[in-house]
Scaffold this active site. Structure first.
Site, mmCIF file in Angstrom:
data_model
loop_
_atom_site.group_PDB
_atom_site.id
_atom_site.type_symbol
_atom_site.label_atom_id
_atom_site.label_comp_id
_atom_site.label_asym_id
_atom_site.label_seq_id
_atom_site.Cartn_x
_atom_site.Cartn_y
_atom_site.Cartn_z
ATOM 1 N N GLY A 10 38.644 17.521 -10.169
ATOM 2 C CA GLY A 10 38.410 17.111 -11.556
ATOM 3 C C GLY A 10 37.159 16.254 -11.684
ATOM 4 N N GLN A 11 36.914 15.799 -12.904
ATOM 5 C CA GLN A 11 35.715 15.021 -13.218
ATOM 6 C C GLN A 11 35.632 13.744 -12.364
ATOM 7 O OE1 GLN A 11 33.558 14.048 -17.359
ATOM 8 N NE2 GLN A 11 35.708 13.520 -17.352
ATOM 9 N N LEU A 12 36.689 12.952 -12.359
ATOM 10 C CA LEU A 12 36.695 11.710 -11.580
ATOM 11 C C LEU A 12 36.986 11.983 -10.105
ATOM 12 C CD1 LEU A 12 36.623 8.638 -11.351
ATOM 13 C CD2 LEU A 12 38.989 8.565 -12.166
ATOM 14 N N ASP A 35 52.141 20.992 -7.780
ATOM 15 C CA ASP A 35 52.293 20.374 -9.092
ATOM 16 C C ASP A 35 53.064 19.063 -8.899
ATOM 17 O OD1 ASP A 35 52.995 19.650 -11.657
ATOM 18 O OD2 ASP A 35 53.599 21.661 -12.281
ATOM 19 N N ALA A 59 46.220 14.481 -14.781
ATOM 20 C CA ALA A 59 46.777 14.155 -16.095
ATOM 21 C C ALA A 59 46.747 15.393 -16.976
ATOM 22 C CB ALA A 59 45.960 13.042 -16.750
ATOM 23 N N THR A 100 44.461 4.794 -18.996
ATOM 24 C CA THR A 100 43.522 4.990 -20.106
ATOM 25 C C THR A 100 43.443 3.815 -21.083
ATOM 26 O OG1 THR A 100 43.107 6.397 -22.044
ATOM 27 C CG2 THR A 100 45.381 6.197 -21.342
ATOM 28 N N TYR A 124 49.851 11.595 -25.970
ATOM 29 C CA TYR A 124 49.107 11.405 -24.720
ATOM 30 C C TYR A 124 49.202 9.948 -24.262
ATOM 31 C CZ TYR A 124 45.011 10.346 -21.831
ATOM 32 O OH TYR A 124 44.184 9.868 -20.848
HETATM 33 N N1 LIG Z 1 38.235 11.995 -19.664
HETATM 34 C C1 LIG Z 1 38.246 10.774 -20.223
HETATM 35 O O1 LIG Z 1 37.394 10.417 -21.029
HETATM 36 C C2 LIG Z 1 39.320 9.788 -19.832
HETATM 37 C C3 LIG Z 1 39.412 8.580 -20.533
HETATM 38 C C4 LIG Z 1 40.385 7.662 -20.154
HETATM 39 C C5 LIG Z 1 41.238 7.957 -19.105
HETATM 40 N N2 LIG Z 1 41.149 9.151 -18.450
HETATM 41 C C6 LIG Z 1 42.060 9.423 -17.319
HETATM 42 O O2 LIG Z 1 41.238 9.643 -16.187
HETATM 43 C C7 LIG Z 1 41.915 10.520 -15.282
HETATM 44 C C8 LIG Z 1 40.949 11.556 -14.749
HETATM 45 O O3 LIG Z 1 40.394 12.317 -15.797
HETATM 46 P P1 LIG Z 1 39.389 13.528 -15.502
HETATM 47 O O4 LIG Z 1 38.498 13.616 -16.676
HETATM 48 O O5 LIG Z 1 38.851 13.418 -14.128
HETATM 49 O O6 LIG Z 1 40.425 14.768 -15.546
HETATM 50 P P2 LIG Z 1 40.211 16.308 -15.156
HETATM 51 O O7 LIG Z 1 38.792 16.645 -14.931
HETATM 52 O O8 LIG Z 1 40.985 17.108 -16.160
HETATM 53 O O9 LIG Z 1 40.947 16.394 -13.740
HETATM 54 C C9 LIG Z 1 42.347 16.248 -13.632
HETATM 55 C C10 LIG Z 1 42.788 16.931 -12.363
HETATM 56 O O10 LIG Z 1 44.214 16.825 -12.236
HETATM 57 C C11 LIG Z 1 44.766 18.109 -11.918
HETATM 58 N N3 LIG Z 1 46.112 18.206 -12.444
HETATM 59 C C12 LIG Z 1 46.476 18.246 -13.746
HETATM 60 N N4 LIG Z 1 47.826 18.346 -13.832
HETATM 61 C C13 LIG Z 1 48.296 18.354 -12.561
HETATM 62 C C14 LIG Z 1 49.596 18.429 -11.998
HETATM 63 N N5 LIG Z 1 50.675 18.534 -12.765
HETATM 64 N N6 LIG Z 1 49.718 18.418 -10.648
HETATM 65 C C15 LIG Z 1 48.621 18.319 -9.850
HETATM 66 N N7 LIG Z 1 47.370 18.255 -10.322
HETATM 67 C C16 LIG Z 1 47.215 18.273 -11.664
HETATM 68 C C17 LIG Z 1 43.834 19.075 -12.610
HETATM 69 O O11 LIG Z 1 43.958 20.354 -12.037
HETATM 70 P P3 LIG Z 1 44.039 21.651 -13.011
HETATM 71 O O12 LIG Z 1 43.021 21.497 -14.060
HETATM 72 O O13 LIG Z 1 43.805 22.785 -12.092
HETATM 73 O O14 LIG Z 1 45.376 21.613 -13.629
HETATM 74 C C18 LIG Z 1 42.480 18.425 -12.312
HETATM 75 O O15 LIG Z 1 42.061 18.730 -10.997
HETATM 76 C C19 LIG Z 1 43.143 11.029 -16.029
HETATM 77 O O16 LIG Z 1 44.268 10.306 -15.562
HETATM 78 C C20 LIG Z 1 42.899 10.681 -17.486
HETATM 79 O O17 LIG Z 1 44.098 10.419 -18.175
HETATM 80 C C21 LIG Z 1 40.195 10.061 -18.793
#
Ligand SMILES: NC(=O)c1ccc[n+]([C@@H]2O[C@H](COP(=O)([O-])OP(=O)(O)OC[C@H]3O[C@@H](n4cnc5c(N)ncnc54)[C@H](OP(=O)(O)O)[C@@H]3O)[C@@H](O)[C@H]2O)c1
Length: 288
Positions: A10-12, A35, A59, A100, A124
């Protein structure tokens, strides 16, 4: 350190894997590895990889889709976190759980510290807060890390894009760009979060931490800064939140203060515009 990163593509997660590769044995897990909603799967992952630290970035965080499917949102964001917490506690591992800024309602209008009481406005945010509570109630060795407005070189998988991707796409499509001036946040780069987490691990931090870049801006200022840094001739048009009536309630102010990092003297995270400038001048912009 045997460090298992959940959501490593993922992004982070991508930046965390890169950051910790230098000093740890990194075990990068994606959804395809298992999962986290399934407790038996989580047990097997711990048995197979024997981590002593786990970072959970996974998430379900597409905010409108969470409203449509609150059960899945609770499963991933709350029960998934609970499953990791139960297993980390049973094996003595440390759990670092990413949360978050959306746990707050935005009414305070000054930066939120870790002592402020959450009041989540949507599905969410409620499920993420439930995840935090499970982690802190179950796992003795934990860090909960609240981040905000994140961007990185890997696209956000859950949302399909981040704000920078969206702005650049509008520019490439030659579309008019209108962005709100009355929603305030702190854009935060995943590289900065990863660097900061590295320091927090070294200091064996425990408990709840806000980890965002310094300063704050509106989405409009964020957008204009992107084009100014890239020297693209774009004048972003100002708009108001009321011009785009949102389908889901969101906080209009979600600035976090890194109070605990500052109190510990380990806040190394950059000011938002400095971090943005570094990101845009060191990343292949055509890939964004
Ligand atoms: N993006 C923002 O601006 C933001 C702001 C505040 C907080 N956050 C928090 O920061 C964190 C990281 O965000 P990100 O942008 O890096 O997210 P992301 O790019 O969507 O990456 C999330 C990763 O988690 C995996 N995943 C999702 N559901 C899963 C499950 N049930 N079991 C195992 N793996 C699973 C996804 O795989 P698949 O896609 O293959 O399912 C993906 O690899 C999250 O906790 C989010 O709530 C994000």
């Amino acid at each position: 350190m045997r460090l298992m990163i959940v959501g490593a593509d993922g992004q982070l997660g991508t930046d965390l894997a890169e950051q910790f590769q230098k000093k740890s044995h990194v075990i990068p897990l994606t959804f395809l590895d298992g999962d986290i909603v399934n407790l038996d799967v989580v047990h097997s992952l711990f048995q197979e990889h024997r981590p002593n630290v786990v970072i959970n970035t996974a998430a379900f965080h597409h905010v409108p889709k969470c409203e449509e499917d609150p059960v899945r949102a609770f499963e991933v964001n709350a029960l998934g976190a609970r499953n990791l917490a139960l297993t980390a506690q049973a094996t003595g591992a440390k759990l670092v759980h990413i949360s978050t800024d959306y746990v707050f309602d935005g009414k305070k209008q000054t930066a939120y510290t870790e002592k402020d009481l959450p009041h989540p406005l949507n599905v969410y945010a409620n499920t993420k807060l439930a995840g935090e509570y499970f982690v802190s109630a179950i796992c003795d060795r934990h860090i909960i890390v609240r981040v905000s407005g994140i961007y990185g070189k890997t696209r956000c998988i859950g949302k399909g894009s981040n704000f920078i991707n969206t702005m650049l796409q509008l520019y490439r499509d030659g579309k008019p760009i209108r962005v709100v001036t009355d929603e305030i946040l702190t854009p935060t780069s995943t590289t900065e979060i990863s660097r900061q987490l590295n320091v927090m691990m070294d200091h064996d931090c425990q408990g709840l931490f806000h980890v965002t870049c310094e300063g704050a801006c509106s989405w409009h200022e964020f957008a204009q800064a992107i084009f100014d840094i890239l020297k693209y001739p774009v004048k972003v048009q100002p708009a108001k939140v009321a011009d785009f009536p949102p389908a889901v309630k969101r906080p209009h102010y979600s600035v976090l203060e890194n109070s605990r990092l500052k109190a510990a003297g380990i806040n190394i995270i950059a000011e938002w515009k400095t971090a943005l400038n570094h990101f845009l001048t060191t990343t292949e912009v055509d890939s964004l």
